[in-house]
Design an enzyme around this catalytic site. Structure first.
Site, PDB file in Angstrom:
ATOM      1  N   CYS A  57       0.861  -1.181   0.000  1.00  0.00           N
ATOM      2  CA  CYS A  57       0.000   0.000   0.000  1.00  0.00           C
ATOM      3  C   CYS A  57       0.896   1.230   0.000  1.00  0.00           C
ATOM      4  CB  CYS A  57      -0.911   0.013   1.223  1.00  0.00           C
ATOM      5  SG  CYS A  57      -2.039   1.427   1.251  1.00  0.00           S
ATOM      6  N   VAL A  58       0.711   2.075  -0.992  1.00  0.00           N
ATOM      7  CA  VAL A  58       1.537   3.268  -1.098  1.00  0.00           C
ATOM      8  C   VAL A  58       0.680   4.499  -1.370  1.00  0.00           C
ATOM      9  CG1 VAL A  58       3.617   2.052  -1.868  1.00  0.00           C
ATOM     10  CG2 VAL A  58       1.992   2.864  -3.551  1.00  0.00           C
TER      11      VAL A  58
END
Length: 125
Positions: free
Chosen positions: A105-106
């Site tokens: 997750c970025v």
């Protein structure tokens, strides 16, 4: 050998890419954004509504190949604002209830159509 995947139950690609590709026993689903496939419009209602639509689109593509979210082994989640992480996780957890896939997750500077979330996935075919 590879197979290009397309279903009308998910939004059409907005560029030179496929909704998904099946190859080597896997399904590689392109990043899905919260576009309603019936209207072609980004859904309203904030990050929760957008996350639900993204996961519905992802599910529709997998279902077109006879598998569901339980076949997903890896996702990548791209979000506009890391402050939305918990809201996105809550919706994500409603879809991935038991066996959670591996995940990245970025936070990103910008997403297509200025949406708040995009998710891509790899599933077992």
């Amino acid at each position: 050998m590879k197979t290009i995947i397309h279903t009308d139950k998910a939004p059409a690609a907005i560029g030179p890419y496929s909704q998904a590709v099946k190859a080597g026993g896997f399904i590689f689903v392109s990043g899905q954004i919260p576009v309603n496939p019936a209207t072609g419009e980004v859904v309203e209602g904030g990050v929760e509504a957008q996350t639900k639509q993204v996961l519905e689109n992802l599910t529709a593509i997998l279902n077109s190949q006879g598998v569901g979210l339980d076949a997903v082994v890896k996702t990548s989640v791209f979000i506009k604002d890391m402050n939305d992480f918990q809201k996105i996780n809550a919706i994500y957890g409603e879809y991935f209830k038991s066996e959670h896939p591996a995940r990245a997750c970025v936070e990103v500077a910008r997403l297509p159509k200025d949406v708040l979330v995009e998710i891509e996935a790899i599933a077992i075919a």
